[in-house]
Scaffold this motif. Structure first.
Motif, mmCIF file in Angstrom:
data_model
loop_
_atom_site.group_PDB
_atom_site.id
_atom_site.type_symbol
_atom_site.label_atom_id
_atom_site.label_comp_id
_atom_site.label_asym_id
_atom_site.label_seq_id
_atom_site.Cartn_x
_atom_site.Cartn_y
_atom_site.Cartn_z
ATOM 1 N N LEU A 26 0.912 -1.256 -0.171
ATOM 2 C CA LEU A 26 0.081 0.050 0.026
ATOM 3 C C LEU A 26 0.968 1.431 -0.132
ATOM 4 C CD1 LEU A 26 -2.925 -1.333 2.444
ATOM 5 C CD2 LEU A 26 -3.137 -0.893 -0.043
ATOM 6 N N ALA A 101 -5.701 3.062 4.870
ATOM 7 C CA ALA A 101 -4.654 3.212 4.594
ATOM 8 C C ALA A 101 -4.241 4.149 3.293
ATOM 9 C CB ALA A 101 -3.818 1.982 4.010
ATOM 10 N N ILE A 126 -10.851 -2.195 15.252
ATOM 11 C CA ILE A 126 -9.677 -2.305 16.419
ATOM 12 C C ILE A 126 -9.425 -1.265 16.830
ATOM 13 C CG2 ILE A 126 -8.965 -4.463 14.572
ATOM 14 C CD1 ILE A 126 -6.535 -2.736 13.821
ATOM 15 N N PRO A 130 -5.723 7.450 15.800
ATOM 16 C CA PRO A 130 -5.602 8.665 15.334
ATOM 17 C C PRO A 130 -4.425 8.980 13.988
ATOM 18 C CG PRO A 130 -4.640 8.266 17.545
ATOM 19 C CD PRO A 130 -5.568 7.227 17.051
ATOM 20 N N VAL A 131 -4.393 9.915 13.608
ATOM 21 C CA VAL A 131 -3.366 10.381 12.366
ATOM 22 C C VAL A 131 -2.388 11.589 12.967
ATOM 23 C CG1 VAL A 131 -4.412 9.237 10.616
ATOM 24 C CG2 VAL A 131 -4.897 11.304 10.902
ATOM 25 N N SER A 175 1.700 4.472 21.803
ATOM 26 C CA SER A 175 1.800 3.056 21.691
ATOM 27 C C SER A 175 2.966 2.786 20.838
ATOM 28 C CB SER A 175 0.496 2.560 20.941
ATOM 29 O OG SER A 175 -0.543 2.952 21.596
ATOM 30 N N SER A 177 5.881 4.016 17.822
ATOM 31 C CA SER A 177 5.627 4.906 16.709
ATOM 32 C C SER A 177 4.703 4.389 15.863
ATOM 33 C CB SER A 177 6.922 4.348 15.869
ATOM 34 O OG SER A 177 7.394 5.499 14.901
ATOM 35 N N VAL A 179 3.633 3.092 11.970
ATOM 36 C CA VAL A 179 4.273 2.686 10.561
ATOM 37 C C VAL A 179 3.735 3.512 9.635
ATOM 38 C CG1 VAL A 179 4.151 0.606 9.224
ATOM 39 C CG2 VAL A 179 4.071 0.288 11.739
ATOM 40 N N LEU A 180 2.695 3.660 9.208
ATOM 41 C CA LEU A 180 2.319 4.515 8.016
ATOM 42 C C LEU A 180 2.561 5.927 8.080
ATOM 43 C CD1 LEU A 180 -1.063 3.131 6.993
ATOM 44 C CD2 LEU A 180 1.074 2.677 6.155
ATOM 45 N N ASP A 331 -0.848 -7.712 14.481
ATOM 46 C CA ASP A 331 -1.641 -8.321 13.537
ATOM 47 C C ASP A 331 -1.533 -10.009 13.580
ATOM 48 O OD1 ASP A 331 -2.285 -5.761 12.819
ATOM 49 O OD2 ASP A 331 -0.719 -5.869 11.164
ATOM 50 N N TYR A 354 -3.220 -1.786 20.066
ATOM 51 C CA TYR A 354 -4.850 -1.546 20.148
ATOM 52 C C TYR A 354 -5.425 -2.299 21.256
ATOM 53 C CZ TYR A 354 -3.344 -0.741 15.350
ATOM 54 O OH TYR A 354 -2.806 0.007 13.984
ATOM 55 N N LEU A 396 -10.020 -7.931 9.720
ATOM 56 C CA LEU A 396 -9.307 -8.844 9.052
ATOM 57 C C LEU A 396 -8.734 -9.926 10.007
ATOM 58 C CD1 LEU A 396 -7.792 -9.781 6.542
ATOM 59 C CD2 LEU A 396 -6.095 -7.594 7.135
HETATM 60 N N1 EPU Z 1 -0.966 5.995 16.584
HETATM 61 C C1 EPU Z 1 -1.184 7.260 17.302
HETATM 62 N N2 EPU Z 1 -1.149 8.422 16.420
HETATM 63 C C2 EPU Z 1 -0.687 8.386 15.039
HETATM 64 C C3 EPU Z 1 -0.794 7.022 14.489
HETATM 65 C C4 EPU Z 1 -1.051 5.978 15.344
HETATM 66 O O1 EPU Z 1 -1.443 7.381 18.159
HETATM 67 O O2 EPU Z 1 -0.666 9.324 14.259
HETATM 68 C C5 EPU Z 1 -1.260 4.761 17.416
HETATM 69 C C6 EPU Z 1 -2.406 3.917 16.940
HETATM 70 O O3 EPU Z 1 -3.494 4.343 17.420
HETATM 71 C C7 EPU Z 1 -1.702 2.714 17.327
HETATM 72 C C8 EPU Z 1 -0.262 2.744 17.286
HETATM 73 O O4 EPU Z 1 -0.124 3.985 17.220
HETATM 74 O O5 EPU Z 1 -2.180 2.312 18.700
HETATM 75 C C9 EPU Z 1 0.195 2.198 15.921
HETATM 76 O O6 EPU Z 1 -0.354 2.677 14.721
HETATM 77 P P1 EPU Z 1 0.207 2.544 13.341
HETATM 78 O O7 EPU Z 1 0.205 4.314 12.871
HETATM 79 O O8 EPU Z 1 1.675 2.027 13.301
HETATM 80 O O9 EPU Z 1 -0.630 1.759 12.531
HETATM 81 P P2 EPU Z 1 -0.914 2.154 10.806
HETATM 82 O O10 EPU Z 1 0.327 2.508 10.247
HETATM 83 O O11 EPU Z 1 -2.089 2.718 10.641
HETATM 84 C C10 EPU Z 1 -0.055 -0.502 10.340
HETATM 85 C C11 EPU Z 1 -0.978 -1.661 9.437
HETATM 86 C C12 EPU Z 1 -1.784 -2.153 10.644
HETATM 87 C C13 EPU Z 1 -1.113 -2.487 11.698
HETATM 88 C C14 EPU Z 1 -0.369 -1.347 12.482
HETATM 89 C C15 EPU Z 1 0.478 -1.682 13.573
HETATM 90 C C16 EPU Z 1 -0.896 -0.988 7.255
HETATM 91 C C17 EPU Z 1 -2.169 -0.733 6.190
HETATM 92 N N3 EPU Z 1 -1.623 -1.038 8.465
HETATM 93 O O12 EPU Z 1 -1.322 0.535 10.517
HETATM 94 O O13 EPU Z 1 -2.255 -3.459 9.996
HETATM 95 O O14 EPU Z 1 -1.613 -3.268 12.572
HETATM 96 O O15 EPU Z 1 0.441 -0.805 11.418
HETATM 97 O O16 EPU Z 1 1.701 -2.542 13.077
HETATM 98 O O17 EPU Z 1 0.070 -0.932 7.198
HETATM 99 C C18 EPU Z 1 -3.709 -5.217 9.664
HETATM 100 O O18 EPU Z 1 -2.868 -5.515 8.622
HETATM 101 O O19 EPU Z 1 -4.449 -6.384 9.923
HETATM 102 C C19 EPU Z 1 -3.532 -4.050 10.092
HETATM 103 C C20 EPU Z 1 -4.604 -3.464 11.156
#
Ligand code: EPU
Length: 456
Positions: A26, A101, A126, A130-131, A175, A177, A179-180, A331, A354, A396
């Motif tokens: 993605l 995503a 789940i 937030p972003v 929680s 860093s 990832v996205l 995951d 989560y 998922l």
């Molecule tokens: N978080 C914040 N602020 C932000 C971003 C995240 O507080 O701005 C928190 C989230 O609420 C969470 C933690 O930080 O508690 C980690 O979130 P992250 O941003 O790392 O998640 P993501 O990048 O949105 C990806 C995967 C998820 C996977 C997570 C953690 C993709 C498309 N999704 O999400 O995959 O659970 O990283 O490893 O890459 C899945 O495949 O089933 C799935 C949910």
């Protein structure tokens, strides 16, 4: 909404090729927005989320030509992406609400076009998700960010032709860093003026894969995979060809399936290097995860190994906590919980990424599992057998967990709402059938509920 009918009890035996990683693909696809040259991706899995991303990028002026794999044994298909039109930079609510995503288009679009408008993703089954860290990181690079009618509107001062400025950025959150968020900020910083240092960067292998593609496009990124990533911005990026890493979560899911059916499966294209915490937990439980040795294996990429997965007859309970990489991945939490339902004793799982990601607990309990949840911790008391039942998938990985439970259970399990599963597992029922499972998809006319945010 299709459902699966599973008659449990068959031993899974045979060979399987791990597909390309959804969560790497993605942001890799979004990186094509950083250049006006073509980007070619290999080993792309054919999944609902990937097709949603194709839809989004097409709306954003990027032509996408996707040829999915034609055989069950291939790791994925080929995708050619070419951003040719920068006039439409609005990722609309109607698309973002089906796939969170979509947010990974924000950094690339902003850096290349000087402007991006993207609907703010909501929470999902789940958690709130937030972003804020994505936005803080991009703001530190000089972006002006506002919220307008539910959309994130981001601008580079000076508009098109203006550049973001390198900065030192801390991306740690409650929680760990993001990832996205790391992929977004790293992608934007690749085109910024000067040097960016991301501290508390996500160390996930998917981030490393994005950095690899960006470097092949001409970026200057060091340290991806560690908590400090250093990016020396360049003026422009070119095209590149890249092979997506295999999906560590898919691999881990099939390892659980093997152990739950007392099976014997061999996984090709298996990213063992990205599965350290999971294989440690599996070994403590009693799985034997044996990478191929001998001359054929010499010099093989640790991210693309061949491993045979068998297990002891009696499975041992374990205690584990989900954590950012290299810790145990959230995951895989639901799938390993299904496995631990069959262990000999009490296991404890704590969910640190989560804390609410436990929707599968109630459904597993309908199949005879003994699980007590307190806050972000679940205590699983192993039972001698699970029993088939109609169950409802909610996201998922919870869906995958219920399929695993159904494969091991006595009698028939019906897993409803498998559209969740189709977001992240390619042809799961056919691949399980090829390993000896009795599983059928029953197709129904009614589509997935419109507008439900089910995305990962
Ligand atoms: N978080 C914040 N602020 C932000 C971003 C995240 O507080 O701005 C928190 C989230 O609420 C969470 C933690 O930080 O508690 C980690 O979130 P992250 O941003 O790392 O998640 P993501 O990048 O949105 C990806 C995967 C998820 C996977 C997570 C953690 C993709 C498309 N999704 O999400 O995959 O659970 O990283 O490893 O890459 C899945 O495949 O089933 C799935 C949910």
């Amino acid at each position: 909404m299709d459902h699966f009918v599973i008659n449990g009890g068959s031993r899974l035996c045979g060979r399987l090729t791990v597909k390309g990683s959804k969560n790497a693909t993605l942001p890799l696809m979004a990186a094509a927005l950083l250049t006006d040259r073509p980007v070619m991706l290999q080993d792309v899995p054919d999944l609902a989320d990937i097709r949603n991303m194709v839809g989004l990028l097409s709306e954003l002026g990027c032509k996408v030509d996707f040829s999915p794999a034609t055989s069950l044994d291939a790791a994925g298909g080929t995708m050619l992406l070419h951003a040719t039109d920068e006039s439409q930079s609005h990722a609309r609510y109607e698309i973002v609400r089906t796939m969170r995503a979509s947010i990974c288009a924000l950094g690339p679009m902003l850096a290349k076009r000087g402007f991006a408008r993207i609907s703010m993703p909501g929470g999902c089954a789940i958690g709130d998700r937030p972003v804020d860290l994505h936005l803080r990181g991009l703001a530190a690079l000089g972006a002006e960010i506002q919220l307008h009618q539910g959309d994130i509107v981001a601008r580079v001062p000076g508009g098109k032709g203006g550049r973001l400025r390198g900065a030192r950025i801390f991306l740690g959150g409650p929680s760990g860093s993001t990832v996205l968020g790391t992929a977004n900020v790293m992608s934007a910083a690749a085109l910024a003026e000067g040097q960016t240092i991301i501290e508390s960067a996500a160390c996930e292998p998917e981030v490393v894969d994005v950095a690899k593609l960006l470097n092949a496009m001409g970026a200057r990124i060091r340290g991806a995979g560690s908590p400090r990533i250093i990016i020396d911005g360049v003026e422009s990026l070119g095209g590149a060809e890249h092979r997506v890493i295999p999906d560590r979560i898919e691999a881990g899911t099939y390892m659980c399936a093997s152990a739950m059916t007392n099976g014997d499966i061999t996984l090709d294209n298996c990213p063992m290097d990205a599965l350290m915490a999971a294989s440690d937990a599996f070994e403590r439980i009693g799985l034997i995860v044996a990478p191929e040795t001998g001359p054929a294996a010499a010099g093989r990429d640790p991210m693309r190994q061949t491993v045979r997965v068998t297990s002891a007859r009696a499975l041992s309970p374990v205690e584990l906590t989900t954590q950012p990489h290299p810790g145990f991945p959230t995951d895989l939490q639901a799938q390993i919980m299904a496995l631990l339902c069959l262990a000999d004793g009490n296991s404890i799982i704590t969910e640190r990424i989560y804390p609410e990601r436990f929707l599968h607990v109630a459904e597993l309990s309908r199949m005879g599992a003994k699980i007590v949840r307190q806050g972000s911790t679940a205590v699983i008391t192993g039972v001698r057998k699970l029993v088939g039942a109609p169950v409802m998938a909610s996201d998922l990985r919870a869906s995958a967990c219920l399929v695993l439970a159904g494969l091991a259970a006595e009698g028939t399990t019906i897993v409803n709402r498998v559209y969740h599963l189709d977001r992240g597992y390619e042809q799961m029922e056919e691949r399980l059938r090829a390993l000896g499972a009795s599983i059928e998809r029953v197709r129904e006319k009614q589509a997935a509920p419109a507008g439900e945010t089910v995305a990962v």
